[in-house]
Design an enzyme around this catalytic site. Structure first.
Site, PDB file in Angstrom:
ATOM      1  CG  HIS A 100      -1.911  -1.087   1.302  1.00 41.80           C
ATOM      2  ND1 HIS A 100      -1.761  -2.161   2.147  1.00 41.80           N
ATOM      3  CD2 HIS A 100      -3.065  -1.286   0.631  1.00 41.80           C
ATOM      4  CE1 HIS A 100      -2.800  -2.979   2.002  1.00 41.80           C
ATOM      5  NE2 HIS A 100      -3.603  -2.476   1.089  1.00 41.80           N
ATOM      6  CB  VAL A 137       5.372  -4.733  -2.638  1.00 34.93           C
ATOM      7  CG1 VAL A 137       6.459  -4.796  -1.567  1.00 34.93           C
ATOM      8  CG2 VAL A 137       5.381  -3.374  -3.327  1.00 34.93           C
ATOM      9  CB  SER A 186      -4.541  -7.305   4.520  1.00 33.25           C
ATOM     10  OG  SER A 186      -4.140  -5.984   4.206  1.00 33.25           O
TER      11      SER A 186
END
Length: 280
Positions: A38, A179, A189
């Site tokens: 993020h 990433v 998450s």
């Protein structure tokens, strides 16, 4: 210092003030519980914008019947600190009531046909309607010049690009690179739900994607590549939703076809559903 805004009038006043100064506004929508992936999107937006807004809103309309909206992790303090470190200027925290003033059942919905109906659309009916509905509302609230979305959610990015073009949103869409952890697992998450035993197995998705690329490049038939990938993941304990090779627009290529491709995987390890992809 990052500024946290919870009222729409205040958000609009802040953004309008920036635009009166001729500043370009970038936007990164999130559902919180943020990680380096993020923050990389905030940094990407920062490269092309003078000011960056990021939203944290756990959107109930994109959770399916068997997906627990209340279980989604919420980490507001850590999110705020991380966003500030990444260069975010404003954290927008709308409430469910402000996002859906007539309630979820009476909310106007945005449906993007075609690209939203395959793969994730088949596995999670209604999911992309929820995504497009909330993103369109966030665009109307933030009025950004550009917005950044991660390529890990490859199909979501394609759906949003189509929505923006179709509805003529004056927003440039940026795609941020995936990433990854040191072993190749895409940051998500959901990774925190993996047990200590499952965590090393999770990285098999990345290795499988690389094998799919190599096999297809070597001339193997697409159906054979897809079936071998599904078998490989099943052997280590995954329940596979799909292992496919597609064109960038998510249509099905024919064997021997040249041009760019993307391999996409969605599979469950225990109760944790993971997705990943590889462009080649």
């Amino acid at each position: 210092m990052i500024e946290t805004i919870t009222e729409l009038d205040a958000l609009r006043a802040r953004v309008a003030g920036w635009k009166r100064q001729g500043l370009k506004v970038g936007f990164v929508p999130t559902m919180g519980n943020l990680h380096a992936g993020h923050y990389s999107l905030v940094m990407l937006a920062r490269q092309y914008a003078d000011r960056v807004v990021s939203s944290v809103f756990v959107n109930p309309t994109q959770f399916g019947p068997n997906e627990d909206y209340t279980r989604y992790p919420r980490t507001p303090d850590a999110d705020t600190t991380g966003l500030e470190g990444a260069g975010c200027d404003v954290l927008w925290l709308p409430t469910v009531e402000s996002m859906y003033p007539f309630g979820i059942e009476l909310a106007a919905k945005v449906h993007v046909p075609g690209v939203s109906g395959v793969l994730e659309g088949e596995c999670r009916p209604g999911h992309f309607d929820g995504v497009c509905t909330v993103v369109s509302r966030l665009f109307n609230q933030v009025t950004p010049d550009l917005a950044a979305f991660g390529k890990k959610d490859y199909q979501q990015l394609a759906v949003i690009r189509q929505m923006v073009t179709d509805l003529a949103f004056p927003v440039e869409i940026l795609g941020g690179s995936i990433v990854r952890e040191a072993d190749g697992l895409a940051m998500s998450s959901r990774n925190q739900y993996l047990s200590d035993e499952q965590r090393p197995v999770a990285a098999e998705i990345r290795r499988t994607l690389l094998q799919m690329r190599d096999d297809l490049t070597a001339g193997a038939p697409r159906a054979q590549v897809e079936q071998a990938a599904a078998a490989r993941l099943a052997q280590v304990g995954y329940v596979v939703d799909y292992t496919v090779v597609r064109r960038p627009d998510l249509s099905e290529p024919v064997d021997g076809e040249t041009g760019p491709k993307v391999a996409l995987i969605a599979a469950r390890l225990g109760t944790t559903r993971l997705i990943d992809n590889l462009e080649f």
